[in-house]
Design an enzyme around this catalytic site. Structure first.
Site, mmCIF file in Angstrom:
data_model
loop_
_atom_site.group_PDB
_atom_site.id
_atom_site.type_symbol
_atom_site.label_atom_id
_atom_site.label_comp_id
_atom_site.label_asym_id
_atom_site.label_seq_id
_atom_site.Cartn_x
_atom_site.Cartn_y
_atom_site.Cartn_z
ATOM 1 N N ASP A 1 0.841 -1.197 0.000
ATOM 2 C CA ASP A 1 0.000 0.000 0.000
ATOM 3 C C ASP A 1 0.871 1.239 0.000
ATOM 4 O O ASP A 1 0.563 2.246 -0.636
ATOM 5 C CB ASP A 1 -0.888 0.033 1.252
ATOM 6 C CG ASP A 1 -1.995 -1.000 1.168
ATOM 7 O OD1 ASP A 1 -2.035 -1.735 0.159
ATOM 8 O OD2 ASP A 1 -2.795 -1.088 2.121
ATOM 9 N N ASP B 1 0.715 4.216 -2.595
ATOM 10 C CA ASP B 1 0.422 5.594 -2.202
ATOM 11 C C ASP B 1 1.488 6.561 -2.723
ATOM 12 O O ASP B 1 1.192 7.686 -3.084
ATOM 13 C CB ASP B 1 0.331 5.708 -0.670
ATOM 14 C CG ASP B 1 -0.894 4.987 -0.140
ATOM 15 O OD1 ASP B 1 -1.815 4.727 -0.938
ATOM 16 O OD2 ASP B 1 -0.926 4.676 1.065
ATOM 17 N N SER C 1 -35.678 -8.677 -16.012
ATOM 18 C CA SER C 1 -35.295 -9.451 -14.827
ATOM 19 C C SER C 1 -35.297 -10.929 -15.208
ATOM 20 O O SER C 1 -35.344 -11.262 -16.387
ATOM 21 C CB SER C 1 -36.210 -9.127 -13.662
ATOM 22 O OG SER C 1 -37.428 -9.770 -13.843
ATOM 23 N N LEU C 2 -35.233 -11.797 -14.241
ATOM 24 C CA LEU C 2 -35.127 -13.229 -14.527
ATOM 25 C C LEU C 2 -36.325 -13.965 -13.963
ATOM 26 O O LEU C 2 -36.863 -13.577 -12.928
ATOM 27 C CB LEU C 2 -33.878 -13.798 -13.850
ATOM 28 C CG LEU C 2 -32.533 -13.379 -14.414
ATOM 29 C CD1 LEU C 2 -31.419 -13.809 -13.483
ATOM 30 C CD2 LEU C 2 -32.333 -14.017 -15.784
ATOM 31 N N ARG D 1 -31.231 0.194 -13.532
ATOM 32 C CA ARG D 1 -32.325 -0.475 -14.214
ATOM 33 C C ARG D 1 -33.515 0.459 -14.468
ATOM 34 O O ARG D 1 -34.107 0.451 -15.529
ATOM 35 C CB ARG D 1 -32.811 -1.672 -13.411
ATOM 36 C CG ARG D 1 -34.030 -2.332 -14.049
ATOM 37 C CD ARG D 1 -34.827 -3.143 -13.052
ATOM 38 N NE ARG D 1 -33.992 -4.156 -12.475
ATOM 39 C CZ ARG D 1 -33.716 -5.300 -13.066
ATOM 40 N NH1 ARG D 1 -34.228 -5.574 -14.239
ATOM 41 N NH2 ARG D 1 -32.943 -6.175 -12.489
ATOM 42 N N GLU E 1 -23.871 -6.402 -11.363
ATOM 43 C CA GLU E 1 -24.509 -6.096 -10.094
ATOM 44 C C GLU E 1 -23.561 -5.289 -9.218
ATOM 45 O O GLU E 1 -22.434 -5.718 -8.976
ATOM 46 C CB GLU E 1 -24.832 -7.442 -9.415
ATOM 47 C CG GLU E 1 -25.929 -7.394 -8.412
ATOM 48 C CD GLU E 1 -27.319 -7.479 -9.045
ATOM 49 O OE1 GLU E 1 -27.441 -7.494 -10.287
ATOM 50 O OE2 GLU E 1 -28.287 -7.508 -8.273
ATOM 51 N N TYR F 1 -22.926 -10.094 -18.004
ATOM 52 C CA TYR F 1 -23.777 -10.182 -19.198
ATOM 53 C C TYR F 1 -23.321 -9.162 -20.228
ATOM 54 O O TYR F 1 -23.307 -7.962 -19.944
ATOM 55 C CB TYR F 1 -25.224 -9.907 -18.754
ATOM 56 C CG TYR F 1 -26.301 -10.036 -19.809
ATOM 57 C CD1 TYR F 1 -26.183 -10.899 -20.895
ATOM 58 C CD2 TYR F 1 -27.478 -9.302 -19.682
ATOM 59 C CE1 TYR F 1 -27.199 -11.012 -21.828
ATOM 60 C CE2 TYR F 1 -28.513 -9.412 -20.601
ATOM 61 C CZ TYR F 1 -28.359 -10.272 -21.683
ATOM 62 O OH TYR F 1 -29.361 -10.384 -22.593
ATOM 63 N N LYS G 1 -27.922 -20.099 -17.278
ATOM 64 C CA LYS G 1 -28.104 -19.456 -18.582
ATOM 65 C C LYS G 1 -27.693 -20.416 -19.689
ATOM 66 O O LYS G 1 -26.732 -21.164 -19.525
ATOM 67 C CB LYS G 1 -27.208 -18.212 -18.688
ATOM 68 C CG LYS G 1 -27.470 -17.160 -17.651
ATOM 69 C CD LYS G 1 -26.454 -16.023 -17.749
ATOM 70 C CE LYS G 1 -26.692 -15.037 -16.601
ATOM 71 N NZ LYS G 1 -25.628 -14.033 -16.500
ATOM 72 N N LYS H 1 -33.583 -19.778 -6.607
ATOM 73 C CA LYS H 1 -33.273 -19.022 -5.388
ATOM 74 C C LYS H 1 -33.231 -19.945 -4.172
ATOM 75 O O LYS H 1 -34.087 -20.812 -4.023
ATOM 76 C CB LYS H 1 -34.323 -17.926 -5.157
ATOM 77 C CG LYS H 1 -34.389 -16.943 -6.330
ATOM 78 C CD LYS H 1 -34.187 -15.518 -5.917
ATOM 79 C CE LYS H 1 -35.366 -14.961 -5.181
ATOM 80 N NZ LYS H 1 -35.127 -13.550 -4.807
ATOM 81 N N CYS I 1 -40.477 6.304 30.623
ATOM 82 C CA CYS I 1 -40.714 7.505 31.434
ATOM 83 C C CYS I 1 -42.139 8.029 31.321
ATOM 84 O O CYS I 1 -42.485 9.020 31.968
ATOM 85 C CB CYS I 1 -39.719 8.602 31.060
ATOM 86 S SG CYS I 1 -40.062 9.333 29.453
HETATM 87 S S1 IVH Z 1 -28.328 -12.160 -15.792
HETATM 88 C C1 IVH Z 1 -31.597 -10.773 -18.920
HETATM 89 N N1 IVH Z 1 -26.749 -13.038 -13.894
HETATM 90 O O1 IVH Z 1 -30.840 -10.707 -10.599
HETATM 91 C C2 IVH Z 1 -30.956 -11.372 -17.736
HETATM 92 N N2 IVH Z 1 -28.486 -11.523 -13.287
HETATM 93 O O2 IVH Z 1 -33.682 -11.294 -10.444
HETATM 94 C C3 IVH Z 1 -29.861 -10.563 -17.219
HETATM 95 N N3 IVH Z 1 -28.507 -10.913 -10.903
HETATM 96 O O3 IVH Z 1 -31.830 -8.439 -13.098
HETATM 97 C C4 IVH Z 1 -29.481 -10.874 -15.835
HETATM 98 N N4 IVH Z 1 -26.767 -12.125 -10.328
HETATM 99 O O4 IVH Z 1 -29.937 -7.737 -11.350
HETATM 100 C C5 IVH Z 1 -27.813 -12.253 -14.187
HETATM 101 N N5 IVH Z 1 -25.243 -13.856 -12.337
HETATM 102 C C6 IVH Z 1 -26.290 -13.090 -12.626
HETATM 103 C C7 IVH Z 1 -26.962 -12.320 -11.653
HETATM 104 C C8 IVH Z 1 -28.068 -11.551 -12.014
HETATM 105 C C9 IVH Z 1 -27.698 -11.273 -9.909
HETATM 106 C C10 IVH Z 1 -29.642 -9.987 -10.737
HETATM 107 C C11 IVH Z 1 -29.850 -9.045 -11.882
HETATM 108 C C12 IVH Z 1 -31.153 -9.465 -12.461
HETATM 109 C C13 IVH Z 1 -31.851 -9.980 -11.248
HETATM 110 C C14 IVH Z 1 -33.033 -10.847 -11.601
#
Ligand code: IVH
Length: 670
Positions: free
Chosen positions: A34, A38, A83-84, A136, A173, A226, A288, A312, A409
């Site tokens: 460090d 610095d 989203s997913l 987003r 993220e 992504y 994916k 999840k 009190c």
């Molecule tokens: S892929 C079109 N990969 O979870 C799909 N998302 O609940 C693009 N997230 O919107 C998302 N880890 O904000 C992807 N390894 C990961 C992720 C991830 C967290 C978040 C992301 C997404 C949300 C959906």
């Protein structure tokens, strides 16, 4: 050094520092100490200051943010930010696999990744440079948070290597690691501020701060997962991520190619427990399809891609009975409901108490005494109640009613507008507020009278020996010795520590007073600005708000504190006892009074100093900063891109406008 040599050295230092940032923040493999880092940084800073013609907004010296307020511009996403599809069930993962195989030709391969629990971000790069960072938002358009994102050190401003498309977007993220989150919350609690509920909220809240220099000080990090664009280098997601890793992006290390559900489930099983060892929160696994051609052929529904699914993990939960609710009163008077539970095992520990947050939460969940309640361990330290099982409820149960009066009190509680919490306003007469304030006063980072300890404070209070912090300085040995657990020796020790605390530096004695929203950082700023407590006590709202980072809320709290005669009296008793409330001479070094009595407004950006530096210089030389031009303003220090409104107003009022150089002349620096 001539200009040419300087430029060469500057470029070399930037290259080296970029590389060290990458090794440190992305690869986690620093190769220098460090201290060495610095030193390089300092050398670059000095050269950039001496040769401002070579300034570069992408320089590694610039990751500190900017203290100007920004308003977030709305930006339309080039590709909607979807989203997913989520599931908690393995059967649905199997069904997903079956479905995609049915509509695809050839081999199907998956990529398994962890699901990071933060807030989504899209980063656009052009010719290898970060040009835009967007949240987003509603999926169609989001906020331009580029200035904030630029302060996250693991996000490259310039890409490494070759082969990246001229234009592309990478999404990921932004998150806050757990230890940074705990530290931040600790600081907020100490300053009497509401802590963040979990790291995800903290990350999302930080990204939306209006002042990027504050963002720079918060521990944000980012994983990218992504890629989007016309000319990506490979036909598979996995290879593209590996390529992006080479360009300097922080791509998650835990990703795996899988050929089918067996391997997917083994990834899921493997991380179910192991994920708790990671320094950040994850809440599942994202599966994916690897081939981009197959992704395109599957396409999207209105909300989610058909080529991915998120499995999840269930939060660790347990069901138990709610026995009773305590309403705890803290040092600021905030009332927090805490549930007492029948002991239950949860994630390896036995849980007896859980947080109920506030009155809204109780009402929302309709929690009643003797209910069977769901307890969950999230990112928080103390578990929380997340639901009730109404089927197991006694027919005659009644909703819990939040107390209208302080359980300690008896004073009527108040709920300030816009706040979720109830407060007991009886600051000087409510026992836990009194002892809480004294305990804060003696704490290590305040007056550091640690030998006293919480229990002794309560003991002294019960024995009517102290009822405020000034009483500490009146304590005599013969009062302490007869108390239970306190002998000659510890009594002497305590008195010695109390005596020594009189020399505590001003910034800490000010922090020790426990003024709401005045944490250590704010106390330091106030101490430096005012030099002693009388000047602070006499400050106007305008003067307070002219100080960097002090806004309406903090200024209001300070005015309120000094507006109360009990507080003014307390301070004069502390001063009489010999407690220090002014800066020591050596802390004032480098200062003068040349700007005494002069009021300044600064506007625009400056070539050689940040706005914060100029403000500090004004204060160090006895001047005052204020936020807006008025009849009382003596000078407007005008930088580049100054606001036209300020200029017009200054001209109208005949306020003298000076440049950065002229200002430096005034304080004898050039
Ligand atoms: S892929 C079109 N990969 O979870 C799909 N998302 O609940 C693009 N997230 O919107 C998302 N880890 O904000 C992807 N390894 C990961 C992720 C991830 C967290 C978040 C992301 C997404 C949300 C959906």
């Amino acid at each position: 050094m001539n200009e040419k040599e300087a430029l060469e050295r500057i470029m070399q230092l930037r290259r080296e520092l970029d590389e060290h940032n990458y090794l440190y923040y992305v690869k986690n493999e620093p190769v220098i100490s460090d201290y060495q880092y610095d030193r390089l940084m300092k050398e670059l800073e000095e050269l950039e200051e001496e040769f401002p013609q070579y300034a570069d907004p992408d320089s590694p010296t610039r990751r500190v943010g900017d203290d100007r307020n920004q308003e977030f511009r709305q930006v339309k996403h080039n590709y909607p930010m979807l989203s997913l599809a989520n599931t908690y069930s393995r059967e649905e993962v199997t069904a997903f696999d079956r479905r995609v195989r049915k509509s695809l030709y050839g081999k199907v391969e998956y990529v398994c990744e962890l699901k990071y629990d933060g807030t989504a971000i899209g980063l656009r790069y052009e010719n290898g440079r970060l040009v835009l960072a967007v949240t987003r938002g509603d999926g169609e358009q989001g906020d331009d948070v580029t200035a904030n994102v630029r302060t996250i050190r693991s996000i490259p401003l310039k890409l490494k290597g070759k082969g990246y498309p001229e234009k592309f977007e990478i999404r990921g993220e932004v998150y806050m690691p757990r230890d940074g989150f705990n530290r931040l919350n600790q600081e907020r609690l100490e300053a009497g501020e509401q802590p963040f509920a979990n790291p995800r909220n903290a990350a999302a809240g930080t990204l939306k701060l209006q002042n990027s220099s504050l963002v720079a000080r918060r521990p944000l990090d980012c994983f990218l997962y992504y890629l989007l664009g016309e000319n990506l280098p490979h036909d598979t997601h996995f290879e593209n991520l590996e390529a992006a890793r080479e360009w300097g992006f922080r791509i998650p290390p835990h990703i795996r190619l899988c050929s089918g559900t067996r391997e997917i489930f083994s990834f899921i099983d493997e991380w179910e427990e192991k994920r708790h060892e990671l320094p950040y929160d994850t809440d599942g696994v994202v599966v994916k399809i690897n081939s981009l051609a197959q992704q395109r052929s599957l396409g999207f529904t209105a909300k989610t891609p058909r080529w991915a699914i998120a499995y999840k993990y269930r939060a660790e939960q347990a069901i138990t009975r709610l026995v009773s609710v305590d309403y705890q009163v803290g040092r600021t008077g905030a009332v927090t409901p805490v549930a007492n539970l029948e002991p239950v095992k949860l994630g390896g520990t036995t849980v007896k108490r859980a947080s109920l947050h506030n009155a809204d939460q109780i009402e929302l969940l309709d929690i009643r005494l003797s209910d069977m309640v769901m307890v969950e361990k999230g990112g928080e330290i103390i578990p929380k109640i997340t639901g009730v099982d109404p089927s197991q409820r006694a027919p005659d149960s009644k909703p819990l009613s939040f107390p209208t009066h302080c359980p300690e009190c008896g004073t009527k509680l108040v709920r300030p507008e816009g706040e979720a919490r109830h407060y007991c306003p009886n600051e000087t007469g409510c026992p836990p507020q009194i002892t809480g304030k004294i305990i804060h006063f003696i704490s290590r980072r305040a007056m550091d009278i640690e030998s006293l300890g919480e229990e002794t404070v309560e003991l002294l209070y019960r024995n009517k020996l102290i009822s405020n912090v000034a009483d500490l300085y009146k304590l005599r040995k013969e009062q302490l010795v007869p108390l239970e657990r306190l002998g000659e020796k510890s009594a002497a020790n305590i008195l010695e520590n109390i005596e020594r605390s009189k020399n505590t530096p001003f910034e800490r004695s000010l922090y020790a007073l426990g003024i709401r929203y005045v944490g250590e950082t704010v106390a330091k700023k106030l101490a430096r600005h005012f030099g002693d407590i009388d000047r602070l006590a006499g400050a106007s709202r305008e003067e307070l708000m002219g100080i960097d980072e002090i806004g309406e809320r903090i200024a209001g709290s300070i005015l309120d504190f000094f507006g109360q005669s009990a507080n003014r009296e307390l301070i004069s008793r502390l001063k009489e006892a010999g407690v220090n409330f002014r800066l020591h001479e050596e802390e004032k070094q480098g200062k003068s009074n040349v700007l005494e009595g002069k009021t300044f407004v600064i506007t625009g950006t400056f070539r050689n100093h940040s706005r914060e530096e100029i403000k500090e210089l004004i204060e160090q030389h006895g001047g005052k900063n204020t936020g807006s031009v008025s009849g009382n303003t003596d000078f407007l220090v005008a930088g580049e891109n100054m606001g036209p409104a300020k200029k017009e107003k200054a001209e109208k009022l005949g306020v003298k406008m000076i440049s950065e150089d002229e200002f430096m002349d005034m304080i004898g620096k050039k």
